[in-house]
Design a protein around this motif. Structure first.
Motif, short mmCIF file in Angstrom:
data_model
loop_
_atom_site.label_atom_id
_atom_site.label_comp_id
_atom_site.label_asym_id
_atom_site.label_seq_id
_atom_site.Cartn_x
_atom_site.Cartn_y
_atom_site.Cartn_z
N VAL A 148 0.84 -1.20 0.00
CA VAL A 148 0.00 0.00 0.00
C VAL A 148 0.87 1.24 0.00
CG1 VAL A 148 -1.81 1.27 1.22
CG2 VAL A 148 -1.87 -1.23 1.17
N VAL A 149 1.92 1.23 0.81
CA VAL A 149 2.85 2.37 0.83
C VAL A 149 3.42 2.61 -0.56
CG1 VAL A 149 5.10 3.14 1.67
CG2 VAL A 149 3.47 2.13 3.27
N ALA A 150 3.82 1.57 -1.24
CA ALA A 150 4.42 1.71 -2.57
C ALA A 150 3.43 2.34 -3.55
CB ALA A 150 4.89 0.36 -3.09
N ARG A 151 2.20 1.86 -3.53
CA ARG A 151 1.20 2.40 -4.46
C ARG A 151 0.90 3.86 -4.15
NH1 ARG A 151 -1.18 -2.67 -3.32
NH2 ARG A 151 -2.84 -1.71 -2.08
N ARG A 152 0.79 4.18 -2.86
CA ARG A 152 0.49 5.57 -2.48
C ARG A 152 1.68 6.47 -2.80
NH1 ARG A 152 -2.47 6.76 3.10
NH2 ARG A 152 -4.29 6.95 1.74
N MET A 153 2.89 6.02 -2.53
CA MET A 153 4.06 6.85 -2.79
C MET A 153 4.21 7.14 -4.28
SD MET A 153 7.90 6.44 -1.18
CE MET A 153 7.29 6.55 0.51
#
Length: 596
Positions: free
Chosen positions: A158-163
């Motif tokens: 999720v962090v990767a997609r949001r970043m």
């Protein structure tokens, strides 16, 4: 200080998770054969929080809901317009909502005031000029990752997609600033310079690797390493593009913008922090008197530190030879112990502390944060605890006189005890009253009151620590004077309180810094950071002292009421009830406190 998400208007760019429709009236009556009953005020307010979570992913993450949401806000003009439309719809529905009890009554007043204030800012174009070194919308593009779960590979996905969406969000914010240039609503050069410098710090953090790359490097998930690395590089590129545009395009276009915003803009902005309209001349005069009272106390306390010393001399001694914590890890341990001890000592004696609220964490602030310490709330389920944040500013030695009362303010019994209690009571009150409806004067006023309370209870007996507390009080009184003075262009009085400081001169940023430096024990870099912050956040700086004044007046009125009927005033019961009220505007706060 509590960073706020309330001034980050956005809209949903893609469908929200879990099938939420984003309609403020979700669960309300619609044209059907079986219409649902008209909602209560609290139901309407809770539905509005759901809508905000749909429109603004920062709100959802701040509240600790929708952990799989990987969106970032649309900070552009369309996002501003979409949120304003939704706010108008809630205002239209509010008169017909049912009021069941006093909690509903307080909630209705808060909801109306917050929406009307926010719409006044929107309609005046103020949300197109929000550059400032604290609580600027672009800061959420860093802070949101600090609030996200990172315990599992799925969390990091999720962090990767949001970043990977940071660059688009930064570009949308640039579009709002560009619209402000087009329409003549502009931030001052100092604000643009400060934010550009902060973005540079993000990009140069971790020995040049950058903050985003440093953040994802801790993941330790080999299968996501490539995705996380690409997302961090994309985020850094987006931040760099915004920083370069601010420097090359925005700054030249705002070179003629004055630092002060003038009376009309100041009153609009100040209402957003006070929940009511302020009389700036009355507050300005009161601030001078409060400053004189505090400085008189400081004379006696400085003499206790070193016989015959002035306050400035006493602080110089304390900085060089006073008690201090050596080391960054060590100061975190110290601050954690200070808050844990305060909870243990106060619970059941001065206030009742719910079990989930007993957990709070001391943290070191990331690079590019504001110079002042701050607090972030717990998630509503307490999976993420409340946290205090200390910016080290490169220091490894931390004098105690500069720490103790500050952590009573930021942590316990200050922000954490109030906002943690609100999170605990969010099921009984509306989520709006205990989270996104927060008013600075209520929260900062309580935190400043909390410092005074610990002094009243005898926790600041050490002369150096108490002198530091008085310096914090003095700083908040200085804020009232220079914040109103600089923005309204008032004259400096030829009075005893002013002590001969440029009598008759008109306030400006330079005089603000000179006055702050002369009337505080703070280093030059902090003084400059503070004054730039006040100029970029009109009216926020006065919320501390004016809020404390309301808390003290409410307590005094409640005591008089109890004693007038032959009863006794129970401080523990009063604190516990007062913290359970949720957010209120300044005038409502004092009135409600008096009835407890």
């Amino acid at each position: 200080m509590v960073p706020t998400w309330w001034f980050v208007p956005v809209r949903r760019a893609t469908a929200p998770p879990h099938g939420r429709a984003g309609d403020y009236g979700r669960g309300m009556s619609t044209a059907s054969d079986h219409p649902e009953p008209t909602p209560t005020v609290r139901e309407l307010a809770d539905a509005w929080v759901e809508t905000l979570a749909d429109l603004d992913p920062v709100v959802a993450t701040s509240l600790g809901v929708r952990p799989g949401d990987d969106r970032l806000p649309d900070l552009g003009p369309d996002g501003l317009a979409a949120l304003a439309d939704a706010e108008r719809a809630v205002l239209a529905a509010l008169p017909s909502a049912r009021v069941l009890d006093d909690d509903d009554r307080r909630c209705a007043a808060l909801l109306r005031e917050r929406l009307e204030t926010r719409l006044a800012l929107h309609d005046a174009g103020e949300l197109l000029a929000t550059l400032r070194p604290v609580a600027c919308p672009v800061h959420n593009l860093q802070s949101i990752f600090l609030m996200m779960p990172t315990a599992t590979p799925d969390d990091w996905a999720v962090v990767a997609r949001r970043m990977a969406r940071v660059a688009d969000a930064a570009a949308s914010y640039q579009a709002s600033l560009a619209e402000g240039l087009r329409t003549g609503v502009r931030s001052a050069p100092r604000q643009a310079e400060a934010v550009a410098e902060q973005l540079t710090q993000w990009l140069s953090a971790a020995d040049g690797a950058g903050w985003f790359a440093d953040f994802v490097a801790r993941a330790g998930v080999p299968t996501l390493e490539g995705e996380l690395t690409r997302a961090a590089a994309s985020a850094a590129d987006g931040v760099a593009q915004l920083r370069d545009w601010l420097t090359a395009t925005y700054l030249p276009a705002v070179a003629d913008v004055p630092d002060g915003v003038g009376r009309d803009r100041y009153l609009r902005s100040a209402r957003s922090f006070l929940g009511t309209t302020v009389d700036p001349e009355e507050a300005y005069a009161w601030g001078w008197g409060e400053l004189a009272r505090i400085e008189a106390e400081m004379v006696a306390e400085a003499d206790r530190v070193r016989a015959g010393a002035s306050a400035a001399e006493a602080f110089a001694y304390l900085d060089a030879a006073g008690a201090a914590i050596e080391g960054v890890d060590e100061v975190v341990t110290y601050l954690q112990g200070l808050m844990d001890d305060a909870i243990r000592d106060l619970d059941g004696r001065v206030v009742d502390v719910a079990e989930p609220v007993r957990r709070v964490e001391a943290m070191i602030a990331p690079p590019g944060a504001a110079a002042a310490p701050y607090y972030t709330r717990p998630s509503l389920d307490f999976a993420r605890p409340g946290r205090t944040w200390l910016p080290t500013l490169g220091r490894t030695r931390f004098p105690l006189h500069d720490l103790v009362s500050t952590w009573y303010h930021e942590g316990v019994p200050g922000h954490h005890l109030q906002l943690g209690t609100w999170a605990y009571r969010s099921g009984a009150l509306s989520r709006f009253q205990t989270s996104v409806g927060s008013i600075s004067a209520t929260t900062e006023g309580w935190a400043l009151y909390a410092e005074r309370l610990m002094d009243e209870l005898g926790y600041l007996e050490d002369p150096g620590v108490r002198l530091g507390y008085l310096d914090n009080q003095r700083m908040r009184a200085v804020r009232v004077v220079i914040d109103i003075g600089m923005h309204l262009g008032l004259r400096i009085p030829a009075s005893a309180e002013a002590a001969g400081f440029h009598p008759g001169a008109t306030w400006n940023a330079e005089l603000g810094e000179e006055f702050f430096a002369a009337r505080s024990g703070s280093p030059a870099a902090f003084v400059h950071s503070e004054v730039v912050r006040y100029l970029g956040w009109p009216g926020q700086a006065i919320s501390y002292k004016l809020g404390e004044r309301a808390w003290l007046a409410g307590r005094a009125a409640a005591r008089r009421r109890r004693e007038a009927t032959g009863g006794s005033f129970d401080l523990r019961a009063w604190h516990t009830a007062a913290l359970g009220l949720g957010s209120l505007g300044l005038a409502d706060l004092e009135r409600e406190l008096a009835t407890l």
